[in-house]
Design a protein around this motif. Structure first.
Motif, PDB file in Angstrom:
ATOM      1  N   SER A   7      28.129  35.700  38.294  1.00 33.90           N
ATOM      2  CA  SER A   7      28.182  35.398  36.859  1.00 33.90           C
ATOM      3  C   SER A   7      29.063  36.365  36.084  1.00 33.90           C
ATOM      4  N   ILE A   8      29.619  35.856  34.996  1.00 26.28           N
ATOM      5  CA  ILE A   8      30.258  36.764  34.045  1.00 26.28           C
ATOM      6  C   ILE A   8      29.196  37.242  33.063  1.00 26.28           C
ATOM      7  N   LYS A   9      29.550  38.295  32.332  1.00 27.45           N
ATOM      8  CA  LYS A   9      28.660  38.787  31.279  1.00 27.45           C
ATOM      9  C   LYS A   9      29.367  38.508  29.960  1.00 27.45           C
ATOM     10  N   VAL A  10      28.778  37.667  29.167  1.00 25.41           N
ATOM     11  CA  VAL A  10      29.350  37.403  27.841  1.00 25.41           C
ATOM     12  C   VAL A  10      28.459  38.135  26.848  1.00 25.41           C
ATOM     13  N   GLN A  11      29.035  39.127  26.155  1.00 21.62           N
ATOM     14  CA  GLN A  11      28.187  40.018  25.344  1.00 21.62           C
ATOM     15  C   GLN A  11      27.361  39.265  24.299  1.00 21.62           C
ATOM     16  N   HIS A  68      26.382  44.795  40.241  1.00 16.46           N
ATOM     17  CA  HIS A  68      27.390  44.736  39.184  1.00 16.46           C
ATOM     18  C   HIS A  68      28.740  45.091  39.788  1.00 16.46           C
ATOM     19  N   TRP A  69      29.701  44.179  39.639  1.00 12.85           N
ATOM     20  CA  TRP A  69      31.020  44.361  40.258  1.00 12.85           C
ATOM     21  C   TRP A  69      31.989  45.020  39.297  1.00 12.85           C
ATOM     22  N   THR A  70      31.938  44.621  38.051  1.00 15.16           N
ATOM     23  CA  THR A  70      32.772  45.214  36.997  1.00 15.16           C
ATOM     24  C   THR A  70      31.914  45.172  35.727  1.00 15.16           C
ATOM     25  N   ASP A  71      32.499  45.614  34.601  1.00 10.11           N
ATOM     26  CA  ASP A  71      31.768  45.525  33.331  1.00 10.11           C
ATOM     27  C   ASP A  71      31.498  44.077  32.950  1.00 10.11           C
ATOM     28  N   GLU A  72      32.227  43.161  33.571  1.00  7.29           N
ATOM     29  CA  GLU A  72      32.124  41.760  33.165  1.00  7.29           C
ATOM     30  C   GLU A  72      31.602  40.815  34.236  1.00  7.29           C
ATOM     31  N   CYS A  77      42.519  36.252  39.574  1.00  2.34           N
ATOM     32  CA  CYS A  77      41.789  36.913  38.496  1.00  2.34           C
ATOM     33  C   CYS A  77      42.767  37.712  37.654  1.00  2.34           C
ATOM     34  N   ARG A  78      42.309  38.125  36.496  1.00  2.00           N
ATOM     35  CA  ARG A  78      43.186  38.937  35.650  1.00  2.00           C
ATOM     36  C   ARG A  78      43.497  40.267  36.326  1.00  2.00           C
ATOM     37  N   ASN A  79      42.429  40.956  36.802  1.00  2.00           N
ATOM     38  CA  ASN A  79      42.590  42.316  37.328  1.00  2.00           C
ATOM     39  C   ASN A  79      42.123  42.437  38.771  1.00  2.00           C
ATOM     40  N   VAL A  80      42.617  43.486  39.440  1.00  2.00           N
ATOM     41  CA  VAL A  80      42.309  43.702  40.855  1.00  2.00           C
ATOM     42  C   VAL A  80      40.794  43.834  41.079  1.00  2.00           C
ATOM     43  N   ALA A  81      40.100  44.566  40.195  1.00  3.97           N
ATOM     44  CA  ALA A  81      38.658  44.787  40.394  1.00  3.97           C
ATOM     45  C   ALA A  81      37.878  43.472  40.369  1.00  3.97           C
ATOM     46  N   ASP A  82      38.406  42.483  39.661  1.00  3.72           N
ATOM     47  CA  ASP A  82      37.714  41.185  39.571  1.00  3.72           C
ATOM     48  C   ASP A  82      37.714  40.457  40.915  1.00  3.72           C
ATOM     49  N   LEU A  83      38.584  40.893  41.824  1.00  2.00           N
ATOM     50  CA  LEU A  83      38.673  40.237  43.136  1.00  2.00           C
ATOM     51  C   LEU A  83      37.632  40.779  44.113  1.00  2.00           C
ATOM     52  N   GLY A  84      36.932  41.874  43.719  1.00  7.30           N
ATOM     53  CA  GLY A  84      36.049  42.593  44.639  1.00  7.30           C
ATOM     54  C   GLY A  84      34.990  41.745  45.321  1.00  7.30           C
ATOM     55  N   TYR A  85      34.348  40.900  44.565  1.00 11.92           N
ATOM     56  CA  TYR A  85      33.268  40.068  45.114  1.00 11.92           C
ATOM     57  C   TYR A  85      33.790  39.183  46.254  1.00 11.92           C
ATOM     58  N   THR A 116      39.607  30.396  40.169  1.00 13.66           N
ATOM     59  CA  THR A 116      39.889  31.525  39.279  1.00 13.66           C
ATOM     60  C   THR A 116      38.552  32.079  38.790  1.00 13.66           C
ATOM     61  N   GLY A 117      38.520  33.399  38.567  1.00 10.38           N
ATOM     62  CA  GLY A 117      37.326  34.053  38.016  1.00 10.38           C
ATOM     63  C   GLY A 117      36.066  33.744  38.812  1.00 10.38           C
ATOM     64  N   THR A 118      34.976  33.420  38.100  1.00 11.28           N
ATOM     65  CA  THR A 118      33.715  33.131  38.799  1.00 11.28           C
ATOM     66  C   THR A 118      33.752  31.775  39.496  1.00 11.28           C
ATOM     67  N   GLY A 119      34.857  31.069  39.359  1.00 12.81           N
ATOM     68  CA  GLY A 119      35.039  29.796  40.066  1.00 12.81           C
ATOM     69  C   GLY A 119      35.057  29.948  41.579  1.00 12.81           C
ATOM     70  N   ILE A 120      35.049  31.174  42.065  1.00  9.21           N
ATOM     71  CA  ILE A 120      34.988  31.371  43.522  1.00  9.21           C
ATOM     72  C   ILE A 120      33.573  31.100  44.056  1.00  9.21           C
TER      73      ILE A 120
END
Ligand code: A2P
Length: 264
Positions: A76-80, A22-26, A152-160, A123-127
């Protein structure tokens, strides 16, 4: 209905989850077993999912590992309230996951004509498909320079992506090829970061070319692969088309290719 293999349609195989991170909450990534008969080209996507009440619940996911790897990676993203990712995000090592037998897609090196530089715009999971392609030796054989952009929107989203790029130098197969050929260009849009802005804006105002010290995007030298949300695909495609790029496909290779980042 139980998810025993007798209930599985012929179009999928049951695979084992080897690793979940898990990289972020999303955002999360997973690695699953690869059947011996599973062949694909780096950059392709495949159906992935879980057994539902009556039938499998499957979505298309880009394969984030290269074609030579023993396992298969996904991001993957997590869509609640997403039908699949609301469940998939809870998957654990050792669980069973369903994998389609027929990978496909246009975000492949075969769909591009020869060029000097290869841009991978995400962008996003498009990587995810680019996580596969930047570990594909053929990409470095075909192009002098590969420029991977990730917004990505936020820095943490770039982690992967950051971690993957950092690990490439130690990669047994492409480690030596990457040196000097791969340029990673990360940007954020909603949090402070050295490079801020949508990739579409950074291309149009020329900032990316100034930052990297290279000629502006042009169809004589450059080839482009695009992967992100529907809106990002539409806007980026229209920019490259206005610059004279023509779209390629497996049957008709061209200057650029587009793939939707399949989410939920
Ligand atoms: P922004 O924050 O300005 O919307 P998302 O999570 O919505 O898919 O967005 C991922 C990244 O893609 C965000 O940085 C977002 O920027 C950017 N983005 C969204 N729409 C577009 C678009 N039409 N063109 C380029 N970038 C986009």
């Amino acid at each position: 209905m139980q998810s025993d293999s007798s209930a599985l349609p012929k179009s999928v195989t049951a695979e084992k989850v080897l690793e979940v991170r898990h990289w972020t909450d999303e955002l999360f990534s997973l690695r699953v077993t690869r059947p011996a008969s599973f062949r694909f080209r780096s950059g392709e996507f495949v159906m992935l999912g879980l057994m539902g009440e009556e039938r499998p619940l499957l979505r298309a996911y880009s394969i984030a590992s290269p074609s030579w790897d023993d396992g298969l990676d996904f991001f993957s993203i997590k869509v609640q309230d997403g039908p699949l990712t609301s469940r998939l995000q809870h998957i654990k090592e050792g669980d069973t996951i369903l994998l389609g037998r027929k990978p496909t897609g246009t975000l492949v090196l075969d769909a591009l004509t020869p060029g000097k530089r290869l841009y991978m715009l995400s962008t996003g999971t498009g990587i995810a498909p680019f996580a596969s392609l930047i570990r594909e030796p053929e990409a470095y054989e075909k192009f002098d320079q590969i420029i991977l952009t990730h917004t990505c929107r936020n820095v943490a989203d770039l982690g992967y992506g950051r971690r993957l790029v950092d690990s490439l130098e130690r990669d047994p197969l492409v480690g030596e090829m990457v040196g000097g050929k791969l340029t990673y260009y990360a940007t954020t849009t909603r949090e402070d970061f050295p490079t801020k802005g949508r990739i579409t804006d950074l291309i149009q105002d020329g900032r990316i070319f100034a930052d990297l010290g290279i000629a502006p995007l042009n169809p004589r030298e450059d080839r482009v692969m695009i992967c992100g949300s529907m809106a990002m695909l539409r806007d980026t495609k229209s920019i490259v088309e206005s610059l004279g790029f023509t779209e390629g496909s497996n049957a008709n290779p061209g200057d650029f290719v587009v793939e939707r980042a399949f989410v939920d």
